[in-house]
Design an enzyme around this catalytic site. Structure first.
Site, short mmCIF file in Angstrom:
data_model
loop_
_atom_site.label_atom_id
_atom_site.label_comp_id
_atom_site.label_asym_id
_atom_site.label_seq_id
_atom_site.Cartn_x
_atom_site.Cartn_y
_atom_site.Cartn_z
N VAL A 18 -7.53 -5.57 -5.47
CA VAL A 18 -8.60 -5.17 -5.07
C VAL A 18 -8.24 -3.79 -4.27
O VAL A 18 -8.87 -2.83 -4.18
CB VAL A 18 -9.76 -6.06 -4.12
N ASP A 19 -7.05 -3.87 -3.55
CA ASP A 19 -6.57 -2.62 -2.75
C ASP A 19 -6.00 -1.52 -3.55
O ASP A 19 -6.53 -0.33 -3.29
CB ASP A 19 -5.25 -3.13 -1.76
N ASP A 20 -5.81 -1.66 -4.74
CA ASP A 20 -5.50 -0.56 -5.83
C ASP A 20 -6.91 0.14 -5.99
O ASP A 20 -6.81 1.23 -6.08
CB ASP A 20 -4.99 -1.24 -7.18
N ASP A 23 -7.94 2.01 -2.97
CA ASP A 23 -7.02 3.38 -2.81
C ASP A 23 -7.46 4.52 -3.81
O ASP A 23 -7.13 5.56 -3.49
CB ASP A 23 -5.60 2.91 -3.13
N ARG A 118 -5.12 -1.66 7.96
CA ARG A 118 -6.45 -2.62 8.08
C ARG A 118 -7.34 -2.30 9.36
O ARG A 118 -6.86 -1.83 10.25
CB ARG A 118 -5.91 -3.94 8.06
#
Length: 159
Positions: A18-20, A23, A118
């Site tokens: 999910v961070d991809d 980003d 974060r």
């Protein structure tokens, strides 16, 4: 842990998280009611535009898996069991190993500070809610066990 898995699994795997997705969002979607906002205690508030993009993201990942790609998906179930069920809907007819990665809230909070990317409080606010009602095939504790050992445990369940 995903990096370790990609090193020890016998066949090639690719990972997405999910961070991809976050980003790659347009900057205007961060701290926007229609995109993603972060509350004072680190809570994540998901807007309609983010939901729409996440839908397309998950459809795409599932399509790659159906085309034969072996995928490690690093997802956070902000809505606990309901989020898992939504994700399960995208992965219908695919062989999925559901892995719970746990970590004590205080350890996660320390990692959050060390990462520096974060919202402070996010780790503590998510430590339990992301697991509430979620069913896993295997669980590991990344606060007590090194990433490589966690990856070996997970790999032992991969066919």
């Amino acid at each position: 842990m995903a990096r370790c898995l990609k090193h020890i699994l016998p066949r090639p795997w690719i990972s997405f998280g999910v961070d991809d997705l976050i980003d790659r969002l347009p900057p205007a979607m961060l701290n926007s009611p229609s995109g993603l906002t972060f509350g004072p205690e680190g809570e994540v508030i998901v807007g309609e535009d983010f939901d729409e993009l996440q839908h397309a993201w998950l459809v795409g990942i599932a399509a790659m898996a159906r085309a034969g790609a072996r995928i490690i998906l690093d997802e956070v179930f902000l809505g606990g069991a309901a989020s898992q069920e939504r994700t399960r809907g995208y992965l219908t007819d695919l062989d999925v190993l559901w892995v719970g990665v746990r970590c004590a809230a205080d350890v996660a909070a320390g990692r959050e500070i060390a990462r520096g990317d974060r919202v402070i409080g996010m780790a503590v606010s998510q430590a339990e809610i992301v697991h509430r009602g979620v069913r896993y095939d295997v669980e590991v504790d990344s606060g007590r066990t090194e990433s490589l050992e966690c990856a070996r445990t997970i790999a032992s369940y991969v066919v």
